[in-house]
Write an enzyme that holds these catalytic residues in place. Structure first.
Site, PDB file in Angstrom:
ATOM      1  N   HIS A 267      -8.191  -5.345   0.360  1.00 14.87           N
ATOM      2  CA  HIS A 267      -6.898  -4.690   0.536  1.00 14.87           C
ATOM      3  C   HIS A 267      -6.333  -5.090   1.903  1.00 14.87           C
ATOM      4  CE1 HIS A 267      -3.957  -1.505  -0.187  1.00 14.87           C
ATOM      5  NE2 HIS A 267      -4.151  -1.055   1.048  1.00 14.87           N
TER       6      HIS A 267
ATOM      7  N   GLU B  97      -9.693  -5.351  -3.794  1.00 19.43           N
ATOM      8  CA  GLU B  97      -9.019  -4.270  -3.059  1.00 19.43           C
ATOM      9  C   GLU B  97     -10.030  -3.247  -2.527  1.00 19.43           C
ATOM     10  OE1 GLU B  97      -5.796  -3.711  -2.419  1.00 19.43           O
ATOM     11  OE2 GLU B  97      -4.696  -5.054  -3.754  1.00 19.43           O
TER      12      GLU B  97
ATOM     13  N   SER C  88       0.834  -1.197   0.000  1.00 19.92           N
ATOM     14  CA  SER C  88       0.000   0.000   0.000  1.00 19.92           C
ATOM     15  C   SER C  88       0.876   1.258   0.000  1.00 19.92           C
ATOM     16  CB  SER C  88      -0.966  -0.051   1.188  1.00 19.92           C
ATOM     17  OG  SER C  88      -1.988   0.907   1.046  1.00 19.92           O
TER      18      SER C  88
END
Length: 540
Positions: free
Chosen positions: A442, A324, A191
């Site tokens: 995610h 995600e 990320s």
């Protein structure tokens, strides 16, 4: 193994680690909380990091250190301290017969939260392999990314990225003492950590400091990875109680005296609705620095830096999860009216596109047709929104990175996609989003690479355990050999190939409940639609 045998001499002084047994029964050694920089307190607050002073007495590095200051959403409180620029080293042993390759990991958290602590990033799974795992804390939020425009103030921003740069340099100087090979370092991140990895790949400040990279669910092509300056220094100081005297320099002096807890408590309250409409994710994140310094990381627009990136010469493994966008449902649960907002689709046409309003409306209609062709968005009908956010916020940035590599790089690009959908092991989705939802959100993949506070290990006959071993095998093989093909891919009868540079559609290693497969990326048509919004050479 005696305590003496766990003492290592670093460039700055001796450190003592300890012996452990992993959740899988593997013996390993750990060194936690080794200083790689001085405490950024007082006049050093907000500035680029300074190497630590040397010490002579053996430093106890057997316990986890405090994280950098941030609001921990899991614990729902502010945690941390300023003297937290520390690094951690984990390995099977510190005296291997030959030096071991190194995986240097940068945590995510939107540049506003996160920690290198083992409650989220435990080494239990990766220490099965012949690698040295290194993690570290870096400053986040305003304490890590405050930016002053005046050169006289000496705070050009990106201190958090400069922390990372210093940590990488610490590894090169010290990792041999822990059995690691400084000439075989893979920089990995998730990320915001993945975007950080890419910043180091395009910045000359980090040129040639590592040999490979792993990019997980983040990109400098994603709009959230760069912050625009809107007088944030003065706005933050006023929010805490500054009297407005002395301009930005006066605000900086005030903030240097402020309690870190007050800074953290007020930093995210600065964003207005207009800021968010303008695609500003946080007031304090990576930014184009207003003037050049010796430690400058981002001297100009990252889009421009990427076109001459030194990192194009090294191999990359890049990818994300299948859903995600489940992450964005956190906000929708708090504000369900956003799904019925008349500008839902228009607002998701990237605001930085140099196109007319007429063209924006046209693209908004295409988004509606693609994600909600025969229905309207709602919390009960959220899959289209999840897919749109998956593409816009994460996968399209990854896709642009892959396209840029195909156009400019002769090094190899391996793409993966993770769709491991577990009822009990996708910890981020279950604990931070909604336990009733399904899909691979995610950050869900992190549970399959790192042990965490749950101390869970799936049963050996489960797909979760097979998925865990597949991710560990693939990632460690790339770290060790620069080639992610491994026992688990061979067991599945799969060859994980780098992407061809001449084909517009990319292939990926798909890691799913039923095993692995090397396939065309399943949602390529959606990404092609986002590509079409960019004209001429604006895509990459």
């Amino acid at each position: 193994m005696s305590l003496e045998s766990l003492t290592v001499q670093t460039k700055y002084g001796p450190v003592r680690g300890k012996r452990n047994v992993s959740l899988l029964g593997q013996e390993y050694v750990s060194f936690q909380g080794i200083p790689y920089a001085r405490a950024p307190e007082g006049e050093l607050r907000f500035k680029a990091p300074v190497p630590p002073q040397k010490w002579t007495e053996t430093l106890d590095c057997t316990q986890q250190c405090e994280p950098c200051y941030h609001f921990d959403r899991r614990l729902q409180k502010i945690v941390g301290c300023e003297d937290s620029l520390k690094i951690n080293v984990f390995a099977k042993e510190i005296n291997p017969s030959t030096p071991l390759p190194v995986m240097l990991y940068i945590y995510g958290g939107g540049f506003t939260e996160g920690t290198s602590g083992t409650e989220l990033y435990g080494p239990d799974f990766l220490v099965q392999k012949d690698i040295v795992l290194v993690s570290f804390n870096y400053r986040i939020g305003a304490l890590g990314f405050l930016c002053c425009q005046s050169e006289q103030d000496g705070v050009p921003g990106n201190a958090g990225l400069k922390d990372q740069n210093l940590a990488i340099r610490w590894v090169l100087e010290n990792i041999a003492a822990f059995g690691g090979d400084p000439k075989r370092v893979t920089l990995a991140g998730h990320s915001a950590g993945a975007a950080s990895v890419q910043y180091h790949l395009i910045s000359d400040a980090s040129k040639d400091l590592f040999q490979r990279r792993i990019v997980m669910s983040g990109s400098t092509y994603s709009s959230w990875s760069l912050t625009r300056q809107r007088n944030w220094v003065e706005k933050l100081a006023k929010a805490i109680g500054w009297d407005g005297q002395g301009g930005e320099s006066g605000a900086l002096r005030f903030l240097r005296r402020a309690k870190p807890e007050d800074i953290v408590a007020h930093q995210e309250k600065l964003l207005t609705d207009q800021d968010m409409q303008d695609d500003i994710f946080t007031p304090f994140g990576p930014t184009v620095e207003p003037y050049l310094t010796e430690q400058c990381i981002i001297p100009k627009a990252p889009f421009e830096m990427a076109r001459t990136a030194w990192g194009d010469k090294i191999d990359i493994m890049i990818g994300g999860t299948s859903e995600e966008g489940l992450l964005l449902l956190q906000k929708i649960k708090l504000h369900p009216e956003l799904l019925s907002h008349p500008h839902l689709f228009l607002g998701n046409v990237p605001p930085n596109l140099k196109i007319s309003m007429e063209k924006r409306i046209e693209f908004a209609a295409k988004l509606k047709q693609r994600y909600y062709p025969d229905s309207i968005p709602s919390m009960e009908n959220n899959l289209g929104y999840v897919h749109m956010m998956s593409d816009r916020v994460f996968w399209h940035g990854l896709h642009r990175t892959i396209l840029a590599r195909a156009a400019r790089s002769r090094a190899r690009t391996f793409v993966y996609r993770i769709c491991l959908d577990s009822e009990f092991y996708n910890h981020y989705r279950i604990m931070m989003i909604d336990p009733k939802l399904r899909g691979t959100a995610h950050a869900d993949e992190l549970s399959y690479l790192f042990s965490n506070f749950t101390q869970q290990v799936p049963g050996k006959e489960t797909f979760e355990y097979r998925g865990l071993q597949t991710l560990v095998d693939v990632f460690s093989a790339f770290v060790i050999n620069g080639d992610p093909n491994c026992g688990m891919t061979a067991k599945g009868g799969v060859v994980f190939e780098p992407n061809a540079q001449t084909k517009p559609t990319f292939k990926c290693l798909n890691i799913a409940n039923d095993g692995v497969a090397f396939v065309d990326y399943p949602d390529a048509d959606r990404l092609d639609m986002w590509d079409a919004m960019y004209v001429n050479d604006e895509l990459f």
